[in-house]
Design a protein around this motif. Structure first.
Motif, PDB file in Angstrom:
ATOM      1  N   PHE A 406       9.417  -5.189   0.913  1.00 41.07           N
ATOM      2  CA  PHE A 406       9.127  -5.391   1.863  1.00 41.07           C
ATOM      3  C   PHE A 406       7.181  -6.077   1.734  1.00 41.07           C
ATOM      4  CE2 PHE A 406      11.620  -2.614   4.202  1.00 41.07           C
ATOM      5  CZ  PHE A 406      12.133  -2.479   5.400  1.00 41.07           C
ATOM      6  N   LEU A 407       6.828  -5.527   0.812  1.00 42.24           N
ATOM      7  CA  LEU A 407       5.445  -6.059   0.702  1.00 42.24           C
ATOM      8  C   LEU A 407       5.100  -7.320   0.234  1.00 42.24           C
ATOM      9  CD1 LEU A 407       2.904  -3.463  -1.315  1.00 42.24           C
ATOM     10  CD2 LEU A 407       2.649  -4.893   1.065  1.00 42.24           C
ATOM     11  N   SER A 408       6.769  -7.636  -0.204  1.00 37.48           N
ATOM     12  CA  SER A 408       6.569  -9.258  -0.532  1.00 37.48           C
ATOM     13  C   SER A 408       6.937  -9.954   1.072  1.00 37.48           C
ATOM     14  CB  SER A 408       7.969  -9.305  -1.690  1.00 37.48           C
ATOM     15  OG  SER A 408       9.177  -9.309  -0.643  1.00 37.48           O
ATOM     16  N   GLN A 409       8.108  -8.923   1.981  1.00 36.52           N
ATOM     17  CA  GLN A 409       8.053  -9.327   3.197  1.00 36.52           C
ATOM     18  C   GLN A 409       6.832  -9.268   4.389  1.00 36.52           C
ATOM     19  OE1 GLN A 409      11.063 -11.819   3.409  1.00 36.52           O
ATOM     20  NE2 GLN A 409      10.565 -10.981   1.569  1.00 36.52           N
ATOM     21  N   ASN A 410       5.914  -9.324   3.598  1.00 37.28           N
ATOM     22  CA  ASN A 410       4.525  -9.413   4.251  1.00 37.28           C
ATOM     23  C   ASN A 410       4.330  -8.610   5.452  1.00 37.28           C
ATOM     24  OD1 ASN A 410       4.397 -12.072   3.636  1.00 37.28           O
ATOM     25  ND2 ASN A 410       2.396 -11.923   3.830  1.00 37.28           N
ATOM     26  N   ILE A 411       4.949  -6.847   4.694  1.00 36.99           N
ATOM     27  CA  ILE A 411       5.107  -5.442   5.471  1.00 36.99           C
ATOM     28  C   ILE A 411       4.529  -4.174   4.869  1.00 36.99           C
ATOM     29  CG2 ILE A 411       6.516  -3.841   7.108  1.00 36.99           C
ATOM     30  CD1 ILE A 411       8.274  -6.253   7.581  1.00 36.99           C
ATOM     31  N   ILE A 412       3.721  -3.342   5.490  1.00 35.07           N
ATOM     32  CA  ILE A 412       3.529  -2.349   4.723  1.00 35.07           C
ATOM     33  C   ILE A 412       3.830  -0.802   4.994  1.00 35.07           C
ATOM     34  CG2 ILE A 412       1.525  -1.065   4.343  1.00 35.07           C
ATOM     35  CD1 ILE A 412      -0.593  -3.036   4.343  1.00 35.07           C
ATOM     36  N   LEU A 413       4.642  -1.008   4.390  1.00 33.33           N
ATOM     37  CA  LEU A 413       5.831   0.622   4.245  1.00 33.33           C
ATOM     38  C   LEU A 413       5.235   1.367   3.474  1.00 33.33           C
ATOM     39  CD1 LEU A 413       8.345   2.058   6.074  1.00 33.33           C
ATOM     40  CD2 LEU A 413       9.686   0.664   3.929  1.00 33.33           C
ATOM     41  N   PRO A 414       4.770   2.283   4.483  1.00 30.96           N
ATOM     42  CA  PRO A 414       4.330   3.846   3.384  1.00 30.96           C
ATOM     43  C   PRO A 414       5.874   4.475   2.744  1.00 30.96           C
ATOM     44  CG  PRO A 414       3.577   4.252   5.828  1.00 30.96           C
ATOM     45  CD  PRO A 414       4.109   3.144   5.820  1.00 30.96           C
TER      46      PRO A 414
END
Length: 446
Positions: A406-414
């Motif tokens: 998700f970070l690699s796709q620019n989303i911060i997911l807890p």
């Protein structure tokens, strides 16, 4: 949905400036951080600014934020009404030993909205809110004990921390969980005053509350514990807890520091709970430090020192400071029933979209949550309690891989706690989250 912002990868995330700041932080903070919830995988990402639903880090990378400072920012970042209100009040000073009109206004708003709150007191954090709620219950009942549910997070007060953590080697029998200490050296007397119950088990709730009632001041209940799995509360379980507490004169404290965001009147009203006390925080401060404990006039009278010493003294240098009060009022005033309905709709759209992908792909994942909250589990069935939500080493690795993707796709997911939506998000943002989840599944071995 993500636009053309810079993509991060294992090679460039965290970026150079974040890594430099992390190196400096190692010299001044134990472990290089100043709150244990900061992600370090392998080192923290340092943020330069937030706007709406997005964060920008010090290296210029932009991310859709599904943490919102651990569910605090229900309107997203730099919400204009909050910024404008705070900018105005800063010209008049930041804190005083005297009260201000701002605290009365926010109190009136909350009392008018939340059915279980007749009177309210402001503090500075959710931890303080829970601490003073427990103290109030003890003063009102004259008993020391606290019952709480395994795996539920209630802040950093010793009696609230017991049983927050545990694993198969420490948690004991499922029907009678061990009061696992939160840190080494915690006094054994703290655990002696804590009864740990399994969540969503009505029979055990009835039996164990009744058996310990002569020592119990209160039952601390998070209606949908985030770290416990973000599990839906079973109506029979809720009824068992409240009815048994009433029978034996034990107070019910609903900890809504996180879950007040579940509706216009909060989570208690949503799930048909009539607590004696409610703790609140996070969203009611509009992004500034805050906590509150409220409840029936009868119980809240323990804080009343107008005719002599109060049974419970509650002060706090920054309690009800005007900055937090005006920020909270601006935030909560904008959270009308229409805003909550939209958040519910977006949450339903996201959970449904994720579940459709899971069903279509026939993979072992489930999605829990309600309203604007959700949590993805690498499980075959929806967990109902902390033990069922607890991850195996393989599951934990899988979830870490998901977070990194998700970070690699620019989303911060807890991971391991609630993710959340904000009013700043759009349907395109929601659909983009679902798309990224499906892309992640495409990468997994079949």
């Amino acid at each position: 949905m993500m636009g053309k912002s810079m993509k991060c990868s294992g090679a460039d995330f965290p970026g150079l400036k974040s890594r430099e700041l992390s190196s400096r932080a190692q010299k001044v903070f134990p472990g290089g951080i100043t709150r244990s919830t900061v992600e370090r995988d392998p080192s923290p990402c340092y943020i330069s600014k937030g706007s709406g639903a997005y964060l920008t880090d010090v290296d210029g990378q932009k991310f859709l934020d599904l943490s919102n400072n651990f569910t605090t920012l229900i309107h997203g970042h730099a919400y204009p009404p909050v910024i404008e209100a705070v900018s105005r009040v800063l010209q008049d000073g930041t804190c005083f030993s005297n009260p201000t009109a701002h605290e009365v206004a926010l109190a009136e708003l909350l009392v008018s909205r939340i059915p279980a709150i007749d009177k309210i007191r402001f503090v500075n954090t959710g931890t303080e809110a829970v601490m003073f709620a427990i103290k109030a219950a003890r003063a009102f009942t004259g008993r020391p004990g606290v019952a709480k549910f395994e795996g539920s997070y209630h802040g950093s007060y010793d009696w609230a921390e017991v049983g927050q953590v545990g694993n198969p080697s420490t948690w004991g029998d499922a029907d009678s969980p061990v009061p696992v200490p939160a840190y080494e050296g915690m006094p054994t007397s703290v655990a002696d005053d804590c009864l740990i119950l399994p969540f969503n088990d009505p029979d055990q709730a009835r039996q164990q509350i009744a058996a310990s009632a002569d020592r119990l001041a209160c039952i601390l209940l998070d209606p949908m514990p985030s770290c416990g799995g973000l599990n839906h509360p079973d109506p029979e379980f809720i009824a068992a807890v409240v009815e048994t507490a009433r029978e034996y004169g034990v107070l019910v404290i609903c900890d809504e520091v996180l879950n007040l965001r579940q509706g216009y009147q909060g989570a208690s009203a949503r799930y048909g709970i009539e607590p004696d006390l409610i703790t609140a925080g996070k969203i009611i401060g509009g992004g500034f430090p805050i906590g509150a404990v409220g409840g029936s006039s009868r119980v809240m009278s323990v804080f009343d020192g107008s005719n002599g010493p109060a049974k419970v003294g509650q002060a706090g240098t920054f309690s009800a400071n005007p900055v937090s009060m005006v920020a909270g009022y601006a935030c909560m005033e904008a959270l009308d029933e229409t805003a909550f309905a939209r958040l519910d709709s977006m949450g339903d759209r996201l959970r449904s979209g994720l579940s459709d992908v899971i069903s279509r792909r026939n993979v072992h994942y489930v999605v829990s949550g309600a309203a604007s909250l959700f949590r993805i589990h690498n499980k075959a069935t929806l967990p109902e309690n902390y033990r069922e939500a607890h991850t195996t080493p393989d599951e934990a690795k899988n979830m870490s891989d998901m977070k990194r993707y998700f970070l690699s796709q620019n989303i911060i997911l807890p991971i391991g706690r609630a993710a959340c939506l904000s009013t700043a998000m759009t349907d395109a943002d929601i659909d983009g989250i679902v798309e990224v989840f499906e892309k992640f599944l495409n990468l997994e071995p079949q």
